[in-house]
Design a protein around this motif. Structure first.
Motif, PDB file in Angstrom:
ATOM      1  N   CYS A  62       0.833  -1.186   0.000  1.00  0.00           N
ATOM      2  CA  CYS A  62       0.000   0.000   0.000  1.00  0.00           C
ATOM      3  C   CYS A  62       0.876   1.247   0.000  1.00  0.00           C
ATOM      4  O   CYS A  62       2.082   1.190   0.267  1.00  0.00           O
ATOM      5  CB  CYS A  62      -0.949   0.013   1.200  1.00  0.00           C
ATOM      6  N   ILE A  63       0.265   2.363  -0.326  1.00  0.00           N
ATOM      7  CA  ILE A  63       0.948   3.647  -0.322  1.00  0.00           C
ATOM      8  C   ILE A  63       0.143   4.631   0.519  1.00  0.00           C
ATOM      9  O   ILE A  63      -1.077   4.497   0.660  1.00  0.00           O
ATOM     10  CB  ILE A  63       1.115   4.212  -1.751  1.00  0.00           C
TER      11      ILE A  63
ATOM     12  N   PHE B 280       9.620   5.401   8.813  1.00  0.00           N
ATOM     13  CA  PHE B 280       8.901   4.244   8.263  1.00  0.00           C
ATOM     14  C   PHE B 280       9.746   3.376   7.334  1.00  0.00           C
ATOM     15  O   PHE B 280       9.265   2.338   6.871  1.00  0.00           O
ATOM     16  CB  PHE B 280       7.644   4.730   7.529  1.00  0.00           C
ATOM     17  N   ASN B 281      10.956   3.792   7.031  1.00  0.00           N
ATOM     18  CA  ASN B 281      11.908   2.996   6.255  1.00  0.00           C
ATOM     19  C   ASN B 281      11.339   2.555   4.899  1.00  0.00           C
ATOM     20  O   ASN B 281      11.496   1.411   4.477  1.00  0.00           O
ATOM     21  CB  ASN B 281      12.352   1.769   7.054  1.00  0.00           C
ATOM     22  N   VAL B 282      10.664   3.469   4.225  1.00  0.00           N
ATOM     23  CA  VAL B 282      10.177   3.233   2.863  1.00  0.00           C
ATOM     24  C   VAL B 282      10.559   4.445   2.022  1.00  0.00           C
ATOM     25  O   VAL B 282      10.821   5.529   2.549  1.00  0.00           O
ATOM     26  CB  VAL B 282       8.647   3.024   2.820  1.00  0.00           C
ATOM     27  N   PRO B 283      10.607   4.288   0.697  1.00  0.00           N
ATOM     28  CA  PRO B 283      10.899   5.449  -0.150  1.00  0.00           C
ATOM     29  C   PRO B 283       9.840   6.536   0.036  1.00  0.00           C
ATOM     30  O   PRO B 283       8.652   6.252   0.221  1.00  0.00           O
ATOM     31  CB  PRO B 283      10.860   4.870  -1.566  1.00  0.00           C
TER      32      PRO B 283
ATOM     33  N   THR C  85       5.841   4.694  -9.856  1.00  0.00           N
ATOM     34  CA  THR C  85       7.193   4.566  -9.302  1.00  0.00           C
ATOM     35  C   THR C  85       7.342   3.240  -8.568  1.00  0.00           C
ATOM     36  O   THR C  85       8.375   2.567  -8.662  1.00  0.00           O
ATOM     37  CB  THR C  85       7.490   5.729  -8.340  1.00  0.00           C
ATOM     38  N   LEU C  86       6.287   2.847  -7.851  1.00  0.00           N
ATOM     39  CA  LEU C  86       6.305   1.557  -7.149  1.00  0.00           C
ATOM     40  C   LEU C  86       6.438   0.412  -8.146  1.00  0.00           C
ATOM     41  O   LEU C  86       7.135  -0.567  -7.878  1.00  0.00           O
ATOM     42  CB  LEU C  86       5.036   1.401  -6.317  1.00  0.00           C
ATOM     43  N   ASP C  87       5.793   0.536  -9.311  1.00  0.00           N
ATOM     44  CA  ASP C  87       5.959  -0.486 -10.356  1.00  0.00           C
ATOM     45  C   ASP C  87       7.433  -0.704 -10.683  1.00  0.00           C
ATOM     46  O   ASP C  87       7.891  -1.842 -10.819  1.00  0.00           O
ATOM     47  CB  ASP C  87       5.224  -0.054 -11.627  1.00  0.00           C
TER      48      ASP C  87
END
Length: 406
Positions: A88-89, A189-192, A397-399
């Motif tokens: 999820c984003i 959160f250690n995510v991009p 971008t996640l793709d």
């Protein structure tokens, strides 16, 4: 020399096209994908089979779903959909005194929404961090059953962002400079994390919704408390060497003794077109008086109503705004040639009062191209467009991070 096209490049482009169809239309069959993309059935079958094996797509037989299906002869219809469990984003939009956010799964489905009000002008760096982190945590906690892992965070802001999409360099919502919003969120959160100018995201949304009208060359201009521009040229969003750039609202309208802008300079386009500028003019305050921090949206709606009902200072304020917009567009078109323009936000409620002045200025554009006939469109709901632009850009971008379109 002829352009050499690599097989891998073609496959990536075809994969992007298929993913785009699934995001637009949800659950569809391979036949429908062929119809939407123009790809061959063999190509669609090969790519979707790989995506199913990788767990990115779900395949579902519709046999037994309805009486019509039961009575129909032949093989049952099989539909494909993006796998929402991939991740999820969190998409957030931040403006003066307001933070709005959405939690969405990989297919784009909205799982939760939230908003928060905070005094952004008096907020410290720690306050900004507190509100952003609390918002993400709040949304993630609203998941029911098996929570989907967070994969990406994007933040659309009213202000200037660095070209790398991590730092808010300047914004009318705060007196603070160089806020490392991306770093704050990534550390927690250690995510991009990606931070973007809100006008750029509105432009992305328009292209996603209607690429025929808003294709390779157009601009999205936000008319609200501030005046921003998202500029697309040759099919690519314009970004400056160091910042998000395209600060249309801070182009010079009046050279000497101009109105005071929220940026601290005098004579900017925004100082004649922004909500605070219209309000200041109607209130009879001097042009050099400080801009008000926040205006009740209902007050601006009432002001536009009065401007439509009778001749007076309200109507003249919008005419003056039209003259400032027309002059700025004339200067822009002298550099890049006339392009389609979308005006977005609450300011479009009185666009019919501004448009004659805009077109009058464009008739004197000083070049051989007919700028007065440029296509102008209006969209009042800026929040929805900014959110859509952030969401679709983030999912694409996640793709790439998942290797879907690498």
């Amino acid at each position: 020399m002829p352009t050499l096209v690599r097989t891998d490049d073609v496959r990536r482009q075809n994969t992007r096209s298929i993913i785009q169809v699934l995001r637009r239309h949800g659950s569809v069959s391979r036949t429908e994908i062929v119809e939407h993309t123009g790809l061959s059935p063999a190509t669609v079958s090969t790519i979707t089979s790989t995506l199913i094996t990788d767990g990115l797509l779900l395949s579902r037989s519709e046999q037994g779903q309805s009486q019509d299906t039961v009575n129909r002869r032949g093989r049952p219809r099989v539909t494909l959909a993006l796998n929402p469990q991939i991740g999820c984003i969190v998409v957030m939009v931040m403006s003066i005194n307001k933070l709005t956010a959405w939690l969405q799964d990989y297919s784009g489905q909205v799982l939760a929404k939230a908003d928060d009000h905070f005094e952004s002008r008096s907020a410290t760096t720690d306050d900004f961090e507190h509100y952003l982190l609390r918002m993400v945590t709040r949304l993630m906690s609203q998941q029911n059953g098996h929570p989907i892992p967070l994969r990406y965070i994007s933040l659309g802001v009213q202000g200037v962002v660095d070209a790398g999409g991590q730092t808010m360099l300047w914004s009318p919502m705060t007196t603070l400079l160089n806020l490392p919003l991306g770093e704050m969120l990534h550390k927690a959160f250690n995510v991009p994390v990606w931070v973007a100018n809100d006008s750029n995201m509105a432009a992305e949304a328009l292209h996603w919704q209607d690429s025929q009208r808003f294709g390779d060359d157009f601009a999205a201009i936000i008319l609200s408390s501030g005046i921003g521009m998202g500029l697309v040229l040759k099919g690519k969003r314009f970004i400056g060497r160091q910042s998000s750039a395209a600060e249309f609202g801070h182009m010079v309208h009046a050279m000497q003794e101009g109105a005071l802008c929220r940026c601290g300079q005098y004579g900017c386009v925004e100082a004649y077109v922004g909500d605070y500028a219209i309000w200041r003019r109607v209130s009879g305050l001097p042009e050099t008086s400080p801009p008000v921090n926040e205006i009740d949206p209902m007050a601006m709606i009432d002001l536009a109503r009065r401007a439509h009902e009778h001749e007076g200072v309200e109507r003249e304020a919008y005419r003056e705004a039209g003259r400032a917009l027309g002059k700025a567009l004339r200067s822009l078109f002298a550099l890049i040639d006339p392009i389609t323009i979308a005006f977005i936000g609450g300011g479009v409620r009185a666009f019919d009062l501004m448009e004659p002045e805009i077109r009058k200025a464009l008739r004197h554009n000083g070049n051989m191209l007919e700028a007065s006939d440029v296509n102008l469109y209006c969209y009042e709901d800026s929040q929805a467009l900014i959110h859509l632009g952030c969401a679709m850009t983030t999912l694409q971008t996640l793709d790439r991070t998942l290797g879907v379109s690498e």
